[in-house]
Enzyme design. Structure first.
Site, PDB file in Angstrom:
ATOM      1  N   TYR A  82       0.816  -1.202   0.000  1.00 19.12           N
ATOM      2  CA  TYR A  82       0.000   0.000   0.000  1.00 19.12           C
ATOM      3  C   TYR A  82       0.857   1.262   0.000  1.00 19.12           C
ATOM      4  CZ  TYR A  82      -3.830  -3.135   1.164  1.00 19.12           C
ATOM      5  OH  TYR A  82      -4.754  -4.133   1.150  1.00 19.12           O
ATOM      6  N   HIS A  95      -9.904   2.936   4.767  1.00 22.43           N
ATOM      7  CA  HIS A  95      -9.122   1.922   4.038  1.00 22.43           C
ATOM      8  C   HIS A  95      -8.133   2.636   3.140  1.00 22.43           C
ATOM      9  CE1 HIS A  95     -11.724  -1.289   5.364  1.00 22.43           C
ATOM     10  NE2 HIS A  95     -12.734  -0.471   5.121  1.00 22.43           N
TER      11      HIS A  95
END
Length: 126
Positions: free
Chosen positions: A1, A78
């Site tokens: 990420y 998220h």
């Protein structure tokens, strides 16, 4: 990420909180029960919570129940856009008990979530 570490994200959150005039406390765990414990500990000590529940978002009735039980505004967060991922990630068990959801903006989502939570709390006070 991305290339941001947990320490980077926490430092960003604390700095953004200072800019908003609020104190930010960070907690992390890979264990569902510990996350439930953090939520329960927030009751009476925090005004709200930004929660990145990761995969537990899609599986944890325990987190949903804890969010409901603490009576605090919670923003679901998220790093990735869960709707651009596998179909099973399109359903959040916690979203219905959260005040809002921010997703898909990577580490930049945390300051967005803090700003949104701050605004929500300010609106409740006025």
């Amino acid at each position: 990420y991305g290339h941001h570490t947990l320490a980077d994200i926490e430092a960003s959150c604390v700095a953004h909180g200072e800019a908003l005039g609020v104190a930010v406390s960070c907690a992390q765990s890979n264990h569902e029960g510990a996350l439930v414990d953090h939520l329960h500990a927030a009751r009476g000590t925090m005004d709200g919570v930004v929660l990145n529940a990761g995969a537990y978002t899609h599986t944890s009735i325990a987190l949903r129940d804890a969010i409901s039980a603490v009576h605090l505004p919670v923003v679901e967060l998220h790093l990735s856009n869960t709707h651009a991922r596998e179909a099973f990630r399109h359903v959040s068990l916690i979203a219905p008990v959260c005040v809002g959801v921010i997703q898909g903006f990577g580490a930049a989502g945390y300051p967005l979530a803090l700003t949104a939570l701050h605004g929500h709390l300010a609106g409740r006070r006025s």
